[in-house]
Design a protein around this motif. Structure first.
Motif, mmCIF file in Angstrom:
data_model
loop_
_atom_site.group_PDB
_atom_site.id
_atom_site.type_symbol
_atom_site.label_atom_id
_atom_site.label_comp_id
_atom_site.label_asym_id
_atom_site.label_seq_id
_atom_site.Cartn_x
_atom_site.Cartn_y
_atom_site.Cartn_z
ATOM 1 N N LEU A 1 -12.019 73.172 -29.512
ATOM 2 C CA LEU A 1 -10.796 72.640 -28.918
ATOM 3 C C LEU A 1 -11.096 71.836 -27.660
ATOM 4 C CD1 LEU A 1 -8.532 75.754 -29.462
ATOM 5 C CD2 LEU A 1 -8.075 73.482 -30.370
ATOM 6 N N ASP A 2 -11.992 72.354 -26.813
ATOM 7 C CA ASP A 2 -12.359 71.625 -25.590
ATOM 8 C C ASP A 2 -12.973 70.273 -25.915
ATOM 9 O OD1 ASP A 2 -11.444 73.648 -24.007
ATOM 10 O OD2 ASP A 2 -13.408 74.326 -23.312
ATOM 11 N N VAL B 1 -12.889 68.418 -28.758
ATOM 12 C CA VAL B 1 -12.137 67.461 -29.580
ATOM 13 C C VAL B 1 -10.794 67.093 -28.953
ATOM 14 C CG1 VAL B 1 -11.126 67.040 -31.859
ATOM 15 C CG2 VAL B 1 -13.299 68.279 -31.658
ATOM 16 N N TRP B 2 -10.099 68.090 -28.374
ATOM 17 C CA TRP B 2 -8.764 67.816 -27.835
ATOM 18 C C TRP B 2 -8.688 67.906 -26.315
ATOM 19 C CZ3 TRP B 2 -9.234 70.399 -32.573
ATOM 20 C CH2 TRP B 2 -8.620 69.772 -33.659
ATOM 21 N N GLY B 3 -9.687 68.494 -25.679
ATOM 22 C CA GLY B 3 -9.671 68.637 -24.226
ATOM 23 C C GLY B 3 -9.283 70.034 -23.792
ATOM 24 N N ALA B 4 -9.700 70.387 -22.570
ATOM 25 C CA ALA B 4 -9.516 71.748 -22.071
ATOM 26 C C ALA B 4 -8.046 72.154 -22.002
ATOM 27 C CB ALA B 4 -10.169 71.879 -20.697
ATOM 28 N N SER B 5 -7.137 71.203 -21.817
ATOM 29 C CA SER B 5 -5.717 71.537 -21.706
ATOM 30 C C SER B 5 -5.135 72.076 -23.010
ATOM 31 C CB SER B 5 -4.920 70.312 -21.256
ATOM 32 O OG SER B 5 -4.988 69.280 -22.234
ATOM 33 N N GLN B 6 -5.863 71.868 -24.117
ATOM 34 C CA GLN B 6 -5.377 72.316 -25.426
ATOM 35 C C GLN B 6 -6.178 73.512 -25.954
ATOM 36 O OE1 GLN B 6 -2.638 70.808 -26.496
ATOM 37 N NE2 GLN B 6 -2.759 69.401 -24.767
ATOM 38 N N SER B 7 -6.882 74.202 -25.047
ATOM 39 C CA SER B 7 -7.832 75.229 -25.494
ATOM 40 C C SER B 7 -7.174 76.426 -26.183
ATOM 41 C CB SER B 7 -8.668 75.720 -24.306
ATOM 42 O OG SER B 7 -7.831 76.285 -23.308
ATOM 43 N N GLY B 8 -5.853 76.562 -26.063
ATOM 44 C CA GLY B 8 -5.189 77.672 -26.739
ATOM 45 C C GLY B 8 -4.562 77.298 -28.065
ATOM 46 N N LYS B 9 -4.620 76.032 -28.447
ATOM 47 C CA LYS B 9 -3.921 75.554 -29.647
ATOM 48 C C LYS B 9 -4.787 75.751 -30.905
ATOM 49 C CE LYS B 9 -0.425 74.062 -27.187
ATOM 50 N NZ LYS B 9 -0.145 72.646 -27.041
ATOM 51 N N THR B 10 -5.036 77.009 -31.253
ATOM 52 C CA THR B 10 -5.899 77.275 -32.406
ATOM 53 C C THR B 10 -5.280 76.791 -33.711
ATOM 54 O OG1 THR B 10 -4.971 79.518 -32.557
ATOM 55 C CG2 THR B 10 -7.019 79.261 -31.324
ATOM 56 N N ASN B 11 -3.956 76.565 -33.707
ATOM 57 C CA ASN B 11 -3.329 76.034 -34.917
ATOM 58 C C ASN B 11 -3.838 74.633 -35.239
ATOM 59 O OD1 ASN B 11 -1.785 75.458 -32.448
ATOM 60 N ND2 ASN B 11 -0.455 74.244 -33.782
ATOM 61 N N TYR B 12 -4.238 73.856 -34.205
ATOM 62 C CA TYR B 12 -4.827 72.541 -34.449
ATOM 63 C C TYR B 12 -6.054 72.685 -35.338
ATOM 64 C CZ TYR B 12 -2.168 70.442 -30.517
ATOM 65 O OH TYR B 12 -1.191 69.980 -29.684
ATOM 66 N N LEU B 13 -6.896 73.639 -34.981
ATOM 67 C CA LEU B 13 -8.132 73.834 -35.744
ATOM 68 C C LEU B 13 -7.835 74.233 -37.181
ATOM 69 C CD1 LEU B 13 -10.476 75.685 -33.235
ATOM 70 C CD2 LEU B 13 -10.813 73.424 -34.223
ATOM 71 N N ARG B 14 -6.906 75.138 -37.370
ATOM 72 C CA ARG B 14 -6.596 75.584 -38.737
ATOM 73 C C ARG B 14 -6.138 74.416 -39.604
ATOM 74 N NH1 ARG B 14 -4.549 80.112 -35.913
ATOM 75 N NH2 ARG B 14 -2.413 79.284 -35.951
ATOM 76 N N VAL B 15 -5.297 73.566 -39.030
ATOM 77 C CA VAL B 15 -4.773 72.426 -39.786
ATOM 78 C C VAL B 15 -5.899 71.459 -40.158
ATOM 79 C CG1 VAL B 15 -3.324 70.367 -39.647
ATOM 80 C CG2 VAL B 15 -2.440 72.570 -38.865
ATOM 81 N N TYR B 16 -6.715 71.079 -39.179
ATOM 82 C CA TYR B 16 -7.753 70.084 -39.440
ATOM 83 C C TYR B 16 -8.887 70.638 -40.294
ATOM 84 C CZ TYR B 16 -5.735 66.394 -36.636
ATOM 85 O OH TYR B 16 -4.919 65.385 -36.176
ATOM 86 N N MET B 17 -9.232 71.906 -40.116
ATOM 87 C CA MET B 17 -10.270 72.491 -40.980
ATOM 88 C C MET B 17 -9.775 72.578 -42.421
ATOM 89 S SD MET B 17 -12.968 72.875 -39.186
ATOM 90 C CE MET B 17 -13.934 73.844 -40.333
ATOM 91 N N ALA B 18 -8.499 72.863 -42.593
ATOM 92 C CA ALA B 18 -7.944 72.890 -43.945
ATOM 93 C C ALA B 18 -8.023 71.496 -44.581
ATOM 94 C CB ALA B 18 -6.500 73.392 -43.928
ATOM 95 N N GLN B 19 -7.739 70.468 -43.787
ATOM 96 C CA GLN B 19 -7.832 69.102 -44.312
ATOM 97 C C GLN B 19 -9.274 68.756 -44.695
ATOM 98 O OE1 GLN B 19 -4.163 67.385 -41.511
ATOM 99 N NE2 GLN B 19 -6.216 66.548 -41.268
ATOM 100 N N LEU B 20 -10.226 69.127 -43.845
ATOM 101 C CA LEU B 20 -11.637 68.862 -44.165
ATOM 102 C C LEU B 20 -12.053 69.574 -45.446
ATOM 103 C CD1 LEU B 20 -13.503 69.005 -40.732
ATOM 104 C CD2 LEU B 20 -13.450 67.076 -42.317
ATOM 105 N N ARG B 21 -11.626 70.810 -45.609
ATOM 106 C CA ARG B 21 -11.994 71.552 -46.814
ATOM 107 C C ARG B 21 -11.406 70.915 -48.068
ATOM 108 N NH1 ARG B 21 -10.965 77.051 -43.533
ATOM 109 N NH2 ARG B 21 -13.138 77.513 -42.960
ATOM 110 N N ARG B 22 -10.163 70.437 -47.964
ATOM 111 C CA ARG B 22 -9.561 69.778 -49.125
ATOM 112 C C ARG B 22 -10.348 68.528 -49.522
ATOM 113 N NH1 ARG B 22 -4.589 71.386 -46.750
ATOM 114 N NH2 ARG B 22 -4.378 69.397 -45.657
ATOM 115 N N LYS B 23 -10.912 67.856 -48.542
ATOM 116 C CA LYS B 23 -11.649 66.621 -48.819
ATOM 117 C C LYS B 23 -13.089 66.851 -49.238
ATOM 118 C CE LYS B 23 -8.840 63.766 -45.699
ATOM 119 N NZ LYS B 23 -8.833 62.841 -44.538
ATOM 120 N N GLY C 1 -14.980 68.160 -14.935
ATOM 121 C CA GLY C 1 -15.685 68.558 -16.146
ATOM 122 C C GLY C 1 -14.913 68.311 -17.425
ATOM 123 N N ALA C 2 -13.620 68.605 -17.415
ATOM 124 C CA ALA C 2 -12.820 68.424 -18.626
ATOM 125 C C ALA C 2 -12.792 66.962 -19.048
ATOM 126 C CB ALA C 2 -11.403 68.948 -18.408
#
Length: 227
Positions: A179-180, A182-204, A34-35
């Motif tokens: 996370l699942d 965009v990055w895959g199930a193995s990265q499902s705990g990396k919420t810092n990824y989301l914060r970084v990329y959402m911040a970039q989207l907001r800046r743009k 599934g992943a």
């Protein structure tokens, strides 16, 4: 070329499907779990998915539910589960059709062709694939964002996040789901990824990134798009 994603952990069956599909000029990708299926569905954007329910890492119903959070790709379930309640559960989760094993290859291919045709008949037209806000425009068909008359350069990851959100307006998309997908199930705990990329989207995209109007955070839960 019509591209099909086969999600099946039986290597012999995958091989048989690949041979038959490629003989009929389909492009084929295969996922044994599934992943991998969710990652390939996001990366390859198939025209249809053939999905087994008995996968080694997660139930196919969960794959369907996750997929339906951001995609309307036709899904044909191919499963040994023949009970009517199993079929109802799969159809309620978003399957377009259900074929039980053992099966006729000719029937499977006919049902697959029908699912792809139905999708073509109901696809969004060019006007409906454009999301317009007061500050920016997202063209889903062209995979392009403009702001103030100028193209906004997004990375593939930024585009993928934005696409999932704008395709589900006003709906909460959980951190785990994003996370699942965009990055895959193995990265499902990396919420810092989301914060970084959402911040970039907001800046743009946002007029005031520190007080977003469109890309909204639901603390501890996820994100949603307010069009």
């Amino acid at each position: 070329m019509t591209r099909v994603l086969v999600v099946e952990d039986d290597a012999q069956l995958v091989r048989a499907l690949e041979i038959n599909l490629r003989a009929r000029k389909y492009g084929v990708d295969a996922a044994p779990d599934g992943a991998t299926a969710l990652r390939l569905a996001a990366a390859r954007q198939p025209d249809a998915i053939v999905l087994d329910l008995g996968l080694p890492d997660m139930d196919g119903i969960d794959v369907l539910k996750t997929l339906r959070g951001w995609s309307r790709v036709p899904v044909l379930v191919l499963s040994a589960r023949s009970a009517s309640d199993e079929k109802v559960a799969a159809l309620n989760a978003g399957a377009d059709d259900y074929v039980t094993k053992p099966f006729s290859m000719d029937e499977l291919l006919a049902r697959l062709r029908a699912s792809v045709r139905r999708r073509g008949a109901t696809s969004l037209d060019a006007d409906n694939s454009v999301i317009t806000t007061q500050d920016f425009t997202v063209d889903l068909a062209a995979k392009k964002v403009t702001r103030g008359g100028h193209d906004v350069r997004l990375t593939p990851t930024e585009w993928h996040l934005l696409e999932i959100l704008v395709c589900n307006p006003r709906r909460l998309i959980t951190q785990r789901q994003l996370l699942d997908e965009v990055w895959g199930a193995s990265q499902s705990g990396k919420t810092n990824y989301l914060r970084v990329y959402m911040a970039q989207l907001r800046r743009k995209l946002e007029a005031d990134p520190s007080h977003p109007r469109y890309l909204i955070t639901e603390p501890g839960m996820g994100y949603r798009f307010e069009g």
